[in-house]
Design a protein around this motif. Sequence first.
Motif, mmCIF file in Angstrom:
data_model
loop_
_atom_site.group_PDB
_atom_site.id
_atom_site.type_symbol
_atom_site.label_atom_id
_atom_site.label_comp_id
_atom_site.label_asym_id
_atom_site.label_seq_id
_atom_site.Cartn_x
_atom_site.Cartn_y
_atom_site.Cartn_z
ATOM 1 N N ALA A 1 1.259 -1.735 0.037
ATOM 2 C CA ALA A 1 -0.219 0.035 -0.131
ATOM 3 C C ALA A 1 0.985 1.185 -0.448
ATOM 4 O O ALA A 1 0.337 2.454 -0.721
ATOM 5 C CB ALA A 1 -0.910 0.025 1.184
ATOM 6 N N ARG A 2 1.780 1.229 1.207
ATOM 7 C CA ARG A 2 2.940 2.527 0.759
ATOM 8 C C ARG A 2 2.899 2.166 -0.046
ATOM 9 O O ARG A 2 3.383 3.990 -0.747
ATOM 10 C CB ARG A 2 3.877 2.227 1.837
ATOM 11 C CG ARG A 2 4.682 3.777 2.256
ATOM 12 C CD ARG A 2 5.686 3.186 3.773
ATOM 13 N NE ARG A 2 6.246 3.937 4.111
ATOM 14 C CZ ARG A 2 6.420 4.895 4.803
ATOM 15 N NH1 ARG A 2 6.285 3.215 5.924
ATOM 16 N NH2 ARG A 2 7.696 5.345 5.059
ATOM 17 N N MET B 1 2.357 1.771 -3.347
ATOM 18 C CA MET B 1 1.318 2.738 -4.262
ATOM 19 C C MET B 1 1.318 4.065 -3.685
ATOM 20 O O MET B 1 0.953 5.170 -5.031
ATOM 21 C CB MET B 1 -0.138 2.105 -3.827
ATOM 22 C CG MET B 1 -0.248 0.480 -4.472
ATOM 23 S SD MET B 1 -0.367 0.849 -6.297
ATOM 24 C CE MET B 1 -1.723 1.959 -7.022
ATOM 25 N N LEU B 2 1.004 4.041 -3.151
ATOM 26 C CA LEU B 2 0.459 5.275 -2.070
ATOM 27 C C LEU B 2 2.608 6.785 -2.761
ATOM 28 O O LEU B 2 2.367 7.872 -3.434
ATOM 29 C CB LEU B 2 1.221 6.561 -1.130
ATOM 30 C CG LEU B 2 -0.042 5.523 -0.043
ATOM 31 C CD1 LEU B 2 0.290 6.206 1.241
ATOM 32 C CD2 LEU B 2 -1.489 7.260 -0.368
#
Lengths: 235, 235
Positions: free
Chosen positions: B142-143, B145-146
């Motif tokens: 997720a990180r 992706m950010l």
Amino acid sequence: MKNNCQAMLPAMPSTACAIACEACDLWTICRSSRPPVTRGAGRRDRRAGFAWQIPAAAYLFRAGRPARAVYGVRQGTLKTVRISPDGDERVVAFHLPGDVVGLDALSTGRHSGDVIALEPSALCELPLTRLHGWSAEMPELARSMLQLLSSAITEAWNRPELTRGAVWQRVEGFIGDLSARLEKRGLDGRHLWLSMSRADIASFLDLRIETISRTLRRLRDSDRIDVRGRRLVLQ
Amino acid sequence: MKNNCQAMLPAMPSTACAIACEACDLWTICRSSRPPVTRGAGRRDRRAGFAWQIPAAAYLFRAGRPARAVYGVRQGTLKTVRISPDGDERVVAFHLPGDVVGLDALSTGRHSGDVIALEPSALCELPLTRLHGWSAEMPELARSMLQLLSSAITEAWNRPELTRGAVWQRVEGFIGDLSARLEKRGLDGRHLWLSMSRADIASFLDLRIETISRTLRRLRDSDRIDVRGRRLVLQ
DNA sequence: CGAGTTTTTGATCGAGGTCAAAGTTTGTGG
DNA sequence: CCACAAACTTTGACCTCGATCAAAAACTCG
């Protein structure tokens, strides 16, 4: 008239009012996380649990500095400025109440431009450590963040539209953009206070200040707007 | 000469070579997720486990359609086109090998522009369902992706620099941007194939095709570049 | 090879830039 | 609260660069 400060209009700009939390882009994050993002945000958090304030012309942060947080604008207006390799500074964005500032620093960990308040402004702070901690615990929060960043990309792609075409289209587009963004936050989009200077507008639209001045006059003569100095009313 | 296809140069463009996975923006995602993103990606996945291909002038997707995936460009070039309210189409981005396409659709769930191949191109597909599933399991993904989205914001903010200033600066900036992006991916940034038409460049830079042509000629006369048709060599 | 498209080149025109100066607003100190 | 300086904004006159219109040349691809 949607503005909370209606008694003061047109002397008071929309941006002088704090917007409702529900109208802020940071709201989806704030809602799903307790305590509120600003509580105990460090020494900057003057009034615990609430947005803190910075005066006009103050720097929120500077290009190259390590990014420690993202910020929600509760009140006021700010600009992002970049210094081009050739040394001249350029306004690349204006930030209105409800906007989130600092998202571009998530990749490098450093801010890519200076962010400067154009008038006294109030901000909420979401420290990155907290953000990453939460998104590990709450997948739906991570997803909200992705959506937030994604819409920032869409906006950034739309913006060059403002820098294209004939001059009156750019200026009208610029005003329309400001207006629409205020309305989106539940503020008055027809009575604006141009908290940025003509020089800032010119830099943003890649025009000269004289051209901004002349174009605003022409728009006023055609009765599309009513400008007097920094006060502007859409017809 | 960094290009894998060196034997064919200058006839073959850098973009005609598939880049290494490690040089792709999608790599951080691919690396931390098994099986590879393209495996079983649906009927589009012609050669299981590998990038699939689309011919020149084919649409990868169209504006307004529901977004089902994000795409990594392995080979070739694509453009993102938007139809303005006034009805004329504008090129808002070119996508080179290693770039990720479709990130702007994460917010609305719908693509905000048409993406069209400028030459035969190869793509990897990362379905959104899979993306969201993985990021729930793997916080570090997720990180990533950010960070990916965040750098896309930074790039989108940098791009308007290309649409500013004198004409020769825009054109030179455009070429320099292409060159730098190819180099970043380990491809040859000095021998380019302009897979986009003069009309595409003009649309992107907000100039006329005649102006592009004349400016390229002037740059060639000053020995900064060598252009012949779509073949371009930086000096 | 040949019809269509894309690109180049030329001639002319006008929108916006540049330079200059006056007018207005803002902010500070008495 | 007023006066004055500094900064910002408006207006005018002139000129340059890129747009526009037109046509020839060079690719592309069946």
